[in-house]
Scaffold this active site. Structure first.
Site, PDB file in Angstrom:
ATOM      1  NE  ARG A  62      31.360  -9.980  -2.413  1.00 31.54           N
ATOM      2  CZ  ARG A  62      31.075  -9.626  -1.144  1.00 31.54           C
ATOM      3  NH1 ARG A  62      31.553  -8.501  -0.660  1.00 31.54           N
ATOM      4  NH2 ARG A  62      30.324 -10.376  -0.383  1.00 31.54           N
ATOM      5  CD  GLU A  99      24.564 -15.780   7.038  1.00 31.54           C
ATOM      6  OE1 GLU A  99      25.626 -15.384   6.544  1.00 31.54           O
ATOM      7  OE2 GLU A  99      23.516 -15.849   6.378  1.00 31.54           O
TER       8      GLU A  99
END
Length: 179
Positions: A62, A99
């Site tokens: 994006r 993560e």
């Protein structure tokens, strides 16, 4: 009555995507609205008005949408930082931790000239891992990051603190609590 929406008002939240317990901040609704998209681009550029910017670097994927629009607005070049194996020319790469695992991003080895002033952009700042990897790639080629601009910050994940710890100027248009 005039429209007083903020950038945050154009972003929808999708519950439990891509995993249970995640509140996904979907900027495609922002991109789809011409008023919202223009507002986001203008606000991302505002802190850097009057500064020399030679190129805009966008992080996959994006960040390509935002970075292309910002580069067009500034009449400067756009450089993509891509996932490993997506760029056709000679590249440099940088490993980083997510993560949920590890990843690698790449940059063409001739995309940045030493001394160029770079604005790094993406849609969302979470842990800061992808952005930090992009910063390291640009710096390895001799570019100078003058700022990092994001639409959304997820402060609980610590990305802003990480980037500021690297000496970066960080600008986010809005933040959301939670993951």
């Amino acid at each position: 009555m005039p429209d007083h929406k903020t950038v945050k008002d154009y972003i929808r939240t999708i519950v439990d995507f891509p995993h249970e317990g995640i509140l996904f901040r979907d900027v495609t609704t922002l991109f789809a609205d011409p008023r919202g998209f223009r507002m986001a681009i203008d606000q991302m550029l505002h802190p850097y008005a009057g500064m020399r910017i030679d190129k805009v670097v966008g992080l996959e994927a994006r960040g390509f949408i935002l970075g292309g629009a910002i580069a067009h607005q500034l009449s400067v070049g756009f450089v993509p930082v891509r996932k490993k194996g997506k760029l056709p020319g000679t590249t440099i790469s940088e490993d980083y931790t997510l993560e949920y695992g590890e990843a690698v991003v790449e940059l063409h080895d001739d995309a940045i000239t030493a001394g160029e002033k770079i604005l790094l952009v993406d849609d969302l700042l979470a842990t800061g891992g992808t952005a930090a990897a992009g910063i390291r790639l640009v710096e390895r080629l001799g570019g100078e990051i003058i700022g990092c601009a994001f639409v959304v910050d997820l402060p609980e994940l610590g990305g802003r603190t990480k980037l500021e710890g690297l000496g970066m100027d960080v600008h986010c248009l809005c933040d959301f609590e939670g993951l």
